[in-house]
Design a protein around this motif. Structure first.
Motif, PDB file in Angstrom:
ATOM      1  N   PRO A 117       0.830  -1.210   0.000  1.00 48.43           N
ATOM      2  CA  PRO A 117       0.000   0.000   0.000  1.00 48.43           C
ATOM      3  C   PRO A 117       0.868   1.265   0.000  1.00 48.43           C
ATOM      4  O   PRO A 117       1.998   1.263   0.490  1.00 48.43           O
ATOM      5  CB  PRO A 117      -0.802  -0.124   1.300  1.00 48.43           C
ATOM      6  N   PRO A 118       0.339   2.373  -0.537  1.00 46.71           N
ATOM      7  CA  PRO A 118       1.123   3.599  -0.630  1.00 46.71           C
ATOM      8  C   PRO A 118       1.323   4.340   0.686  1.00 46.71           C
ATOM      9  O   PRO A 118       2.247   5.139   0.809  1.00 46.71           O
ATOM     10  CB  PRO A 118       0.322   4.457  -1.612  1.00 46.71           C
ATOM     11  N   PHE A 119       0.464   4.083   1.681  1.00 41.31           N
ATOM     12  CA  PHE A 119       0.626   4.822   2.941  1.00 41.31           C
ATOM     13  C   PHE A 119       0.247   4.015   4.174  1.00 41.31           C
ATOM     14  O   PHE A 119       0.874   4.157   5.213  1.00 41.31           O
ATOM     15  CB  PHE A 119      -0.180   6.137   2.920  1.00 41.31           C
ATOM     16  N   ASP A 120      -0.747   3.159   4.089  1.00 45.53           N
ATOM     17  CA  ASP A 120      -1.258   2.476   5.282  1.00 45.53           C
ATOM     18  C   ASP A 120      -0.555   1.130   5.482  1.00 45.53           C
ATOM     19  O   ASP A 120      -1.180   0.069   5.466  1.00 45.53           O
ATOM     20  CB  ASP A 120      -2.768   2.284   5.160  1.00 45.53           C
ATOM     21  N   TYR A 121       0.765   1.193   5.696  1.00 47.89           N
ATOM     22  CA  TYR A 121       1.601   0.005   5.766  1.00 47.89           C
ATOM     23  C   TYR A 121       2.807   0.355   6.630  1.00 47.89           C
ATOM     24  O   TYR A 121       3.521   1.318   6.343  1.00 47.89           O
ATOM     25  CB  TYR A 121       2.026  -0.385   4.351  1.00 47.89           C
ATOM     26  N   ALA A 122       3.010  -0.394   7.699  1.00 45.84           N
ATOM     27  CA  ALA A 122       4.021  -0.017   8.695  1.00 45.84           C
ATOM     28  C   ALA A 122       5.417   0.211   8.110  1.00 45.84           C
ATOM     29  O   ALA A 122       6.062   1.221   8.432  1.00 45.84           O
ATOM     30  CB  ALA A 122       4.067  -1.071   9.806  1.00 45.84           C
ATOM     31  N   PRO A 123       5.949  -0.672   7.249  1.00 48.09           N
ATOM     32  CA  PRO A 123       7.284  -0.416   6.694  1.00 48.09           C
ATOM     33  C   PRO A 123       7.351   0.852   5.848  1.00 48.09           C
ATOM     34  O   PRO A 123       8.380   1.536   5.811  1.00 48.09           O
ATOM     35  CB  PRO A 123       7.559  -1.671   5.849  1.00 48.09           C
ATOM     36  N   VAL A 124       6.238   1.166   5.165  1.00 48.81           N
ATOM     37  CA  VAL A 124       6.197   2.404   4.377  1.00 48.81           C
ATOM     38  C   VAL A 124       6.213   3.618   5.298  1.00 48.81           C
ATOM     39  O   VAL A 124       6.969   4.583   5.088  1.00 48.81           O
ATOM     40  CB  VAL A 124       4.953   2.415   3.461  1.00 48.81           C
ATOM     41  N   GLY A 133      -1.886  13.314   2.562  1.00 44.31           N
ATOM     42  CA  GLY A 133      -2.830  12.663   1.671  1.00 44.31           C
ATOM     43  C   GLY A 133      -3.443  11.514   2.435  1.00 44.31           C
ATOM     44  O   GLY A 133      -4.392  11.666   3.174  1.00 44.31           O
ATOM     45  N   GLY A 134      -2.810  10.338   2.310  1.00 40.85           N
ATOM     46  CA  GLY A 134      -3.252   9.188   3.100  1.00 40.85           C
ATOM     47  C   GLY A 134      -2.655   9.146   4.484  1.00 40.85           C
ATOM     48  O   GLY A 134      -3.079   8.349   5.326  1.00 40.85           O
ATOM     49  N   GLY A 135      -1.638   9.989   4.723  1.00 38.58           N
ATOM     50  CA  GLY A 135      -1.096  10.125   6.069  1.00 38.58           C
ATOM     51  C   GLY A 135       0.171   9.350   6.364  1.00 38.58           C
ATOM     52  O   GLY A 135       0.673   9.399   7.499  1.00 38.58           O
ATOM     53  N   LEU A 154       3.347   9.867   5.211  1.00 42.17           N
ATOM     54  CA  LEU A 154       4.473  10.767   5.438  1.00 42.17           C
ATOM     55  C   LEU A 154       4.348  11.469   6.781  1.00 42.17           C
ATOM     56  O   LEU A 154       5.288  11.483   7.577  1.00 42.17           O
ATOM     57  CB  LEU A 154       4.562  11.799   4.310  1.00 42.17           C
ATOM     58  N   ILE A 155       3.187  12.067   7.050  1.00 41.06           N
ATOM     59  CA  ILE A 155       3.058  12.833   8.283  1.00 41.06           C
ATOM     60  C   ILE A 155       3.099  11.921   9.507  1.00 41.06           C
ATOM     61  O   ILE A 155       3.635  12.299  10.554  1.00 41.06           O
ATOM     62  CB  ILE A 155       1.780  13.704   8.278  1.00 41.06           C
ATOM     63  N   SER A 156       2.591  10.695   9.388  1.00 38.55           N
ATOM     64  CA  SER A 156       2.655   9.761  10.519  1.00 38.55           C
ATOM     65  C   SER A 156       4.105   9.444  10.873  1.00 38.55           C
ATOM     66  O   SER A 156       4.518   9.536  12.031  1.00 38.55           O
ATOM     67  CB  SER A 156       1.900   8.468  10.186  1.00 38.55           C
ATOM     68  N   GLY A 157       4.886   9.065   9.867  1.00 33.51           N
ATOM     69  CA  GLY A 157       6.282   8.748  10.117  1.00 33.51           C
ATOM     70  C   GLY A 157       7.077   9.944  10.606  1.00 33.51           C
ATOM     71  O   GLY A 157       7.886   9.839  11.534  1.00 33.51           O
ATOM     72  N   CYS A 158       6.836  11.104   9.991  1.00 33.26           N
ATOM     73  CA  CYS A 158       7.559  12.315  10.389  1.00 33.26           C
ATOM     74  C   CYS A 158       7.191  12.734  11.803  1.00 33.26           C
ATOM     75  O   CYS A 158       8.044  13.219  12.563  1.00 33.26           O
ATOM     76  CB  CYS A 158       7.261  13.447   9.405  1.00 33.26           C
ATOM     77  N   ALA A 159       5.927  12.564  12.178  1.00 35.71           N
ATOM     78  CA  ALA A 159       5.492  12.949  13.521  1.00 35.71           C
ATOM     79  C   ALA A 159       6.122  12.053  14.579  1.00 35.71           C
ATOM     80  O   ALA A 159       6.484  12.520  15.670  1.00 35.71           O
ATOM     81  CB  ALA A 159       3.969  12.908  13.610  1.00 35.71           C
ATOM     82  N   ILE A 160       6.269  10.765  14.278  1.00 34.39           N
ATOM     83  CA  ILE A 160       6.931   9.862  15.216  1.00 34.39           C
ATOM     84  C   ILE A 160       8.391  10.275  15.395  1.00 34.39           C
ATOM     85  O   ILE A 160       8.913  10.321  16.520  1.00 34.39           O
ATOM     86  CB  ILE A 160       6.838   8.407  14.718  1.00 34.39           C
ATOM     87  N   SER A 165      -6.280   2.808   8.366  1.00 31.24           N
ATOM     88  CA  SER A 165      -6.496   2.261   9.710  1.00 31.24           C
ATOM     89  C   SER A 165      -5.261   2.404  10.589  1.00 31.24           C
ATOM     90  O   SER A 165      -5.369   2.430  11.820  1.00 31.24           O
ATOM     91  CB  SER A 165      -6.893   0.790   9.616  1.00 31.24           C
ATOM     92  N   LEU A 166      -4.087   2.526   9.979  1.00 30.19           N
ATOM     93  CA  LEU A 166      -2.861   2.777  10.739  1.00 30.19           C
ATOM     94  C   LEU A 166      -2.603   4.273  10.896  1.00 30.19           C
ATOM     95  O   LEU A 166      -2.274   4.750  11.980  1.00 30.19           O
ATOM     96  CB  LEU A 166      -1.655   2.123  10.050  1.00 30.19           C
ATOM     97  N   THR A 167      -2.744   5.009   9.804  1.00 33.49           N
ATOM     98  CA  THR A 167      -2.361   6.429   9.844  1.00 33.49           C
ATOM     99  C   THR A 167      -3.329   7.285  10.653  1.00 33.49           C
ATOM    100  O   THR A 167      -2.908   8.271  11.277  1.00 33.49           O
ATOM    101  CB  THR A 167      -2.226   6.994   8.415  1.00 33.49           C
ATOM    102  N   PHE A 168      -4.608   6.943  10.667  1.00 34.59           N
ATOM    103  CA  PHE A 168      -5.573   7.755  11.420  1.00 34.59           C
ATOM    104  C   PHE A 168      -5.229   7.811  12.913  1.00 34.59           C
ATOM    105  O   PHE A 168      -5.083   8.910  13.477  1.00 34.59           O
ATOM    106  CB  PHE A 168      -6.981   7.234  11.177  1.00 34.59           C
ATOM    107  N   PRO A 169      -5.072   6.689  13.602  1.00 38.78           N
ATOM    108  CA  PRO A 169      -4.723   6.788  15.027  1.00 38.78           C
ATOM    109  C   PRO A 169      -3.342   7.393  15.269  1.00 38.78           C
ATOM    110  O   PRO A 169      -3.138   8.083  16.278  1.00 38.78           O
ATOM    111  CB  PRO A 169      -4.798   5.341  15.532  1.00 38.78           C
ATOM    112  N   LEU A 170      -2.405   7.172  14.349  1.00 44.31           N
ATOM    113  CA  LEU A 170      -1.084   7.787  14.517  1.00 44.31           C
ATOM    114  C   LEU A 170      -1.184   9.307  14.439  1.00 44.31           C
ATOM    115  O   LEU A 170      -0.543  10.025  15.218  1.00 44.31           O
ATOM    116  CB  LEU A 170      -0.112   7.258  13.458  1.00 44.31           C
TER     117      LEU A 170
END
Length: 344
Positions: A153-160, A186-188, A190-196, A247-252
């Motif tokens: 997936p382009p965004f909702d995938y832990a390794p991505v 977009g799908g979140g 980039l911002i999820s990883g950057c925020a962590i 489902s991953l990026t929303f809670p992150l």
């Protein structure tokens, strides 16, 4: 950063560190640029992390290469499949070529020609679908079942997500702690990883996501705390045309991101034009999203250290020319105008 009732995905800064090790020597450490003009007009110290200089022209290579690096030999032999409007497609295609993994991309038939050509140029096969009449996830799932390939997936995938977080990691490691970090959404992924990454390396940093007003599902989701969906948003920022967060990026995002804002289509074009003309940065509309929030005065924090992720530069020059033709009329200069408008 807010509390939330959702289960937080098991993605930690250690995953970003591991991704950085895998990317070392393969991904570019992209430059961080500054502008005296921007600093003076915003009364801040601004650092532009230029992922338009990343391999394949966007931050997406980070997540794609990290994800493919983690596949088993059996998965590599079967190949991988993804749906993408362009940047994830190109990134996955190049990562697959480097790692000798076959790649198939499900792409909307109206994707920018430059992104189609680049995806094919990196060696991937493309299967087109009509975004107005077909659901890309359903099309991709059907093809994955037929081919036996692994879906990336382009965004909702832990390794991505972990791979994308290395962009902010590099930025903060280079320039030091930040007060604000602006990231397009977009799908979140980039911002999820950057925020962590920011949470660990610069704990006081306020991470702010930026979306087009025409594709504001993440912003509405952030404030309503309920996942919102927009079918086929019509924004020029094609990288932000996702229908919803994952489902991953929303809670992150609910946990690590401090605010979400939106920018108009006109603001995106003005900021894109400013970055091209004044900073000599070739960026696509999505790549200018985070900068638009600053240059248009939506985010204004004097005396702050502000990081801005320029997410990509894969733009069709003919389409860019059409967009820029709308900004050629000079606006009367006044300190009250947004920076991008004043200087366009």
């Amino acid at each position: 950063m807010t509390d939330h009732p959702f289960s937080l995905p098991a993605i930690a800064y250690s995953d970003i560190e591991a991704a950085a090790n895998r990317l070392s020597g393969t991904a570019h450490q992209t430059p961080v640029l500054t502008s005296t003009m921007v600093n003076d007009r915003t009364r801040s110290q601004v650092f532009f992390k230029c992922e338009n200089f990343q391999r394949t022209g966007s931050f997406k290579f980070r997540g794609a290469f990290n994800a493919l690096s983690l596949l088993s030999d059996e998965q590599r032999n079967r190949g991988v499949l993804a749906f993408s409007s362009g940047n994830h497609a190109q990134a996955l295609a190049l990562a697959g070529r480097i790692l000798q993994i076959p790649v198939t991309i499900v792409m909307p038939d109206d994707a920018p020609a430059v992104k189609q050509a680049a995806t094919r140029g990196y060696g991937a096969d493309i299967i087109f679908y009509n975004r107005a009449t077909q659901n890309r996830e359903e099309v991709t799932q059907r093809i994955a079942a037929e081919q036996g390939s692994t879906l990336i997936p382009p965004f909702d995938y832990a390794p991505v997500i972990a791979g994308q977080g290395t962009a902010a990691q590099e930025l903060i490691q280079e320039v030091g702690e930040l007060d604000i970090l602006l990231v397009c959404c977009g799908g979140g992924g980039l911002i999820s990883g950057c925020a962590i990454a920011a949470h660990t390396l610069s704990p006081h940093c306020q991470v702010i996501g930026v979306e087009p007003k025409k594709a504001d599902d993440a912003t509405r989701s952030f404030y309503s705390r309920t996942l919102q969906t927009i079918e086929n948003p019509t924004t020029i920022a094609d990288g932000a045309r996702t229908s919803s967060l994952g489902s991953l990026t929303f809670p992150l995002i609910l946990h690590y991101v401090h605010d979400m804002v939106t920018v108009s289509e006109t603001a995106i074009v003005r900021s894109m034009f400013f970055l091209w003309e004044r900073m000599k940065l070739v960026v696509e509309p999505t790549g200018a999203l985070a900068a638009a929030a600053l240059l248009e005065g939506i985010i204004s924090v004097p005396d702050a250290r502000i990081g801005v992720i320029i997410s990509g530069g894969n733009v069709d020059l003919k389409e860019a020319s059409k967009l820029f033709s709308k900004t050629t009329s000079k606006t009367k200069r006044t300190p009250r105008l947004p920076l991008a408008q004043e200087l366009s």
